[in-house]
Design a protein around this motif. Structure first.
Motif, short mmCIF file in Angstrom:
data_model
loop_
_atom_site.label_atom_id
_atom_site.label_comp_id
_atom_site.label_asym_id
_atom_site.label_seq_id
_atom_site.Cartn_x
_atom_site.Cartn_y
_atom_site.Cartn_z
N ILE A 109 1.37 -8.02 0.13
CA ILE A 109 1.05 -9.45 -0.02
C ILE A 109 -0.23 -9.79 0.74
O ILE A 109 -1.10 -10.53 0.23
N VAL A 110 -0.36 -9.27 1.97
CA VAL A 110 -1.58 -9.51 2.75
C VAL A 110 -2.79 -8.92 2.03
O VAL A 110 -3.87 -9.55 1.95
N ALA A 111 -2.62 -7.73 1.48
CA ALA A 111 -3.73 -7.09 0.76
C ALA A 111 -4.14 -7.91 -0.46
O ALA A 111 -5.34 -8.07 -0.74
N LEU A 112 -3.17 -8.42 -1.19
CA LEU A 112 -3.48 -9.25 -2.37
C LEU A 112 -4.19 -10.54 -1.97
O LEU A 112 -5.06 -11.04 -2.69
N ALA A 113 -3.83 -11.06 -0.79
CA ALA A 113 -4.45 -12.31 -0.34
C ALA A 113 -5.86 -12.10 0.17
O ALA A 113 -6.74 -12.98 0.00
N THR A 114 -6.12 -10.97 0.79
CA THR A 114 -7.43 -10.74 1.43
C THR A 114 -8.38 -9.89 0.59
O THR A 114 -9.59 -9.91 0.81
N GLY A 115 -7.80 -9.13 -0.35
CA GLY A 115 -8.64 -8.25 -1.16
C GLY A 115 -9.01 -6.97 -0.46
O GLY A 115 -9.78 -6.17 -1.00
N THR A 116 -8.52 -6.73 0.74
CA THR A 116 -8.71 -5.46 1.45
C THR A 116 -7.39 -4.71 1.43
O THR A 116 -6.35 -5.27 1.76
N TRP A 117 -7.41 -3.44 1.07
CA TRP A 117 -6.18 -2.74 0.71
C TRP A 117 -5.61 -1.89 1.84
O TRP A 117 -4.58 -1.24 1.66
N TYR A 118 -6.27 -1.91 3.02
CA TYR A 118 -5.73 -1.12 4.14
C TYR A 118 -4.35 -1.61 4.57
O TYR A 118 -3.49 -0.84 4.96
N ALA A 119 -4.15 -2.93 4.49
CA ALA A 119 -2.87 -3.50 4.90
C ALA A 119 -1.74 -2.97 4.03
O ALA A 119 -0.62 -2.70 4.50
N HIS A 155 16.10 -3.44 4.54
CA HIS A 155 15.09 -4.31 5.13
C HIS A 155 13.85 -3.56 5.60
O HIS A 155 12.86 -4.20 5.98
N LEU A 156 13.91 -2.24 5.57
CA LEU A 156 12.70 -1.48 5.90
C LEU A 156 11.64 -1.61 4.82
O LEU A 156 10.53 -1.09 4.98
N ASP A 157 11.94 -2.29 3.71
CA ASP A 157 10.89 -2.53 2.72
C ASP A 157 9.96 -3.66 3.15
O ASP A 157 8.92 -3.90 2.53
N LEU A 158 10.33 -4.37 4.21
CA LEU A 158 9.52 -5.51 4.64
C LEU A 158 8.07 -5.13 4.96
O LEU A 158 7.13 -5.84 4.54
N PRO A 159 7.82 -4.04 5.73
CA PRO A 159 6.41 -3.71 5.99
C PRO A 159 5.62 -3.46 4.70
O PRO A 159 4.47 -3.93 4.58
N ALA A 160 6.22 -2.76 3.73
CA ALA A 160 5.50 -2.49 2.48
C ALA A 160 5.25 -3.78 1.71
O ALA A 160 4.14 -4.00 1.19
N HIS A 161 6.26 -4.65 1.63
CA HIS A 161 6.09 -5.91 0.92
C HIS A 161 5.03 -6.78 1.60
O HIS A 161 4.13 -7.33 0.93
N ALA A 170 3.08 3.12 4.75
CA ALA A 170 3.33 4.19 5.72
C ALA A 170 4.46 3.81 6.67
O ALA A 170 5.32 4.66 7.01
N LEU A 171 4.47 2.56 7.12
CA LEU A 171 5.53 2.12 8.03
C LEU A 171 6.90 2.18 7.35
O LEU A 171 7.89 2.63 7.95
N THR A 172 6.99 1.74 6.11
CA THR A 172 8.28 1.75 5.39
C THR A 172 8.80 3.17 5.21
O THR A 172 9.95 3.47 5.55
N ILE A 173 7.98 4.05 4.69
CA ILE A 173 8.46 5.40 4.41
C ILE A 173 8.69 6.18 5.70
O ILE A 173 9.62 6.99 5.80
#
Length: 669
Positions: free
Chosen positions: A174-184, A164-170, A190-193
């Motif tokens: 998804i947020v990045a794809l929705a907003t077009g800004t890739w920092y998310a 379940h630690l993949d949740l931050p990466a996922h 970084a949080l997942t790894i």
């Protein structure tokens, strides 16, 4: 339609409509992921992704049978997480995410799975080192240095947590794809790894600690020192391959009897899972899974070994020639197990009453009459007689069928041929039903499992859940849970592994017995009072006990089993199922306990007339037969069963001691 739903539930191993709906959502979500990723549809994919996450987690809690079925189809939890990850990356590619985001995401999520693999290997190594040759209870093991178990957040259900630690990466992607800004996306990566790396480092520290675990010889030597201090004279020995299905009732029923003996007892178990179901006791308990480790234990002072069940591993204890070996069973019944020719390997067979003696005598070459001792049934003290029973406004019928047995030859269960029609007939007669199936019901037979599920559904559908009853049950639930938690604590039951069980083992104080009994009495009092408005009960747990169900019932319906013989102690009416529709005289001649029973035919046509014996107590033609049968099956009331059992132990122990003395003196003669 209802039949179709029941069949689907049986195939998918789910218990009801809610779980079936979850399975449908789960399957639909996973089926939609590749379609929505390739379209692409970000919001549709996000919805399906969320459904699969939530449904997967809920099914683990509510339908573990379905989850195990998925694993056998190579759709394990890890595989399902991998599928979600691959589909998300495919969606990102289809929506023209930058190459840097895609490559970093692939690297991070691949590294996450690698860290999960490394964590699993480390966890396995720690668990293997913490498996000890002997596990004990009620002996003081503080003299041996055993490391504390790793904290639960690192150790228990680790795979679920790590995946379940993949949740931050996922979520970040998804947020990045929705907003077009890739920092998310990068923040999520970084949080997942980072979290997975910290968890692995923390478990590595626990691995260093566990490397100082004492070896086999040191553990066995300390256990032997503690046994030498206790000096046990009587051992109760138990082994059963299906112990994880709560076969420990065969031991638990003897615990109070052991505690009242004049001789010092010890309980020897052979399966680690036994501790999960062991009731509270102050008797020392030693669990030794391997035969060569058992041979290393110093049980030389044991004079009498008691066996509540026949099992292959009994031979590991039977080879101790100095002790006397006794088969005590786990209840007298007319089943083959209660007169098995295997009994010849024991020095003596202890039965409840003359019926048990006669049963063995009917089996040619079974065992000599001199080796059979009638000791009664000390466990039946809690069973109240009919004179103490106060009937309620509606008759209470306890249906307690036996299980399907190890083979069709010893299949006595009524569940398959007549269980469902019986319950339907009882429901039509306006009675309250307590349904308590055998713990192993459905283990061997899919038909028995299906009948069991159908009966539970019938009782649920007929349940009268009035507002008052629901309110009372809700108010009592918290107290019942509190009592159960305290009972588990007092029994020494915890979620630790072998090493933690050994580390925590101490000699119990003598103050807990009264509190234990008071808590159990209170639990039963609250349980039945809070359900006074409830129409039916399905009893699957250790509480309420079988004997407390006896005390609630006006009538027992059961199969050929020790349950019937024990119920005879109450002198209440009882029914034996005659699924083969044998003539009454033939059936009564074949089964001793049928002598005082009402016999129920396969079609249950006799049911209304049988219930008349409860509704009209003066119309109970079997009452006189039950009084006669009680002494024949269970022995006389005086001396008490406990007195007779204790005397039998003392007598055999004295004979064992005398024979050992003769063997020592023989070379000098």
């Amino acid at each position: 339609m209802p039949m179709t739903i029941r069949r689907l539930c049986a195939v998918l191993r789910v218990s009801g409509k809610t779980e079936l709906l979850l399975v449908i959502l789960f399957a639909a979500g996973f089926a939609a992921l590749p379609v929505l990723a390739l379209l692409p549809s970000l919001w549709g994919f996000t919805a399906a992704w969320a459904v699969t996450y939530l449904a997967d987690e809920t099914l683990h809690n509510r339908a573990p049978g379905f989850v195990r079925r998925l694993a056998t189809l190579q759709l394990s939890r890890t595989m399902r997480f991998a599928v979600r990850t691959v589909m998300l990356l495919a969606l990102a590619d289809r929506t023209d995410a930058p190459d840097g985001v895609l490559i970093t995401g692939l690297a991070v999520l691949s590294a996450h799975f690698l860290l999960v693999m490394m964590y699993s290997a480390l966890h396995h190594a720690i668990r293997r080192r913490r498996v000890l040759p002997v596990v004990v209870c009620n002996l003081d093991m503080s003299g041996i240095d055993i490391p504390e178990r790793p904290p639960a957040w690192l150790y228990r259900r680790f795979l679920r947590k790590l995946l379940h630690l993949d949740l931050p990466a996922h979520a970040g992607l998804i947020v990045a794809l929705a907003t077009g800004t890739w920092y998310a996306a990068y923040a999520g990566y970084a949080l997942t790894i980072g979290a997975a790396s910290v968890a692995l480092a923390a478990l590595l520290g626990q691995f260093r600690a566990v490397r100082r675990m004492p070896g086999r010889d040191a553990v066995i030597a300390e256990v032997n020192r503690q046994l030498a201090a206790h000096r046990p004279e009587v051992a109760l020995y138990f082994s059963f391959a299906a112990v994880s299905r709560d076969f420990m009732y065969q031991v638990n029923m003897w615990i109070e009897t052991l505690e009242q003996l004049d001789r010092r007892p010890v309980i020897v178990l052979r399966e680690r899972a036994s501790f999960r179901f062991l009731a509270r006791t102050r008797v020392p308990v030693v669990c030794v899974p391997k035969a060569d480790d058992l041979a290393e234990l110093d049980l030389s002072g044991v004079q009498v070994v008691l066996y509540p069940g026949n099992a292959g591993k009994n031979v590991h204890m039977l080879r101790v020639a100095e002790a006397k070996h006794v088969f005590i069973g786990h209840g007298d019944s007319d089943k083959l197990a209660s007169s098995n020719r295997v009994s010849k390997v024991y020095d003596e067979i202890w039965v409840a009453g003359k019926a048990g003696r006669d049963r063995y005598q009917r089996v040619r070459h079974a065992i000599s009459d001199e080796a059979i001792v009638e000791v009664g049934r000390p466990q039946l003290a809690p069973v109240r007689s009919h004179a103490e029973h106060v009937p309620g406004p509606v008759p209470v019928v306890l249906y307690a069928p036996t299980w399907e047995g190890w083979s069709d030859d010893d299949c006595h269960t009524s569940l398959i041929p007549m269980g469902v029609p019986l319950i339907e007939g009882l429901l039509a007669e306006n009675v309250r039903i307590i349904y308590k199936p055998h713990p192993l019901t459905g283990k061997r037979s899919a038909e028995a499992a299906a009948a069991d599920r159908t009966i539970r559904e019938l009782l649920r559908e007929d349940e009268d859940k009035g507002a008052k009853a629901a309110k009372g049950a809700e108010a009592a639930r918290a107290r019942l849970q509190e009592i159960r938690a305290r009972l588990d604590e007092m029994s020494g039951r915890h979620e630790g592994d072998d090493a933690q069980q050994l580390r925590d083992a101490r000699v119990p104080d003598g103050d807990g017995a009264a509190e234990w009994q008071e808590l159990r009495d209170e639990w039963h009092r609250i349980f039945w009072a809070s359900r006074s408005g409830t129409r039916h009960h399905v009893i699957l747990d250790q509480l309420p006990t079988l004997y407390e169900c006896f005390n609630q019932a006006d009538l027992l319906v059961s199969d050929v089993s020790s349950v019937v013989a024990d119920f005879v102690a109450s002198l209440k009416p009882y029914v034996l199922t005659n699924a083969l529709d044998l003539p009454d005289e033939e059936f009564r001649a074949a089964y001793t306990t049928a002598g005082g029973a009402y016999l129920l035919d396969r079609a249950c046509t006799r049911l209304p007339e049988i219930l008349r014996s409860v509704r009209e107590p003066l119309h109970d033609p079997m009452a006189a037969r039950r009084r006669t049968l009680k002494e024949y099956v269970l022995g006389p009331d005086r001396p008490t069963s406990m007195e007779r059992f204790n005397a039998a132990v003392n007598d055999l122990a004295d004979r064992s001691t005398a024979e050992r003395a003769e063997d020592l003196l023989a070379p000098l003669a």
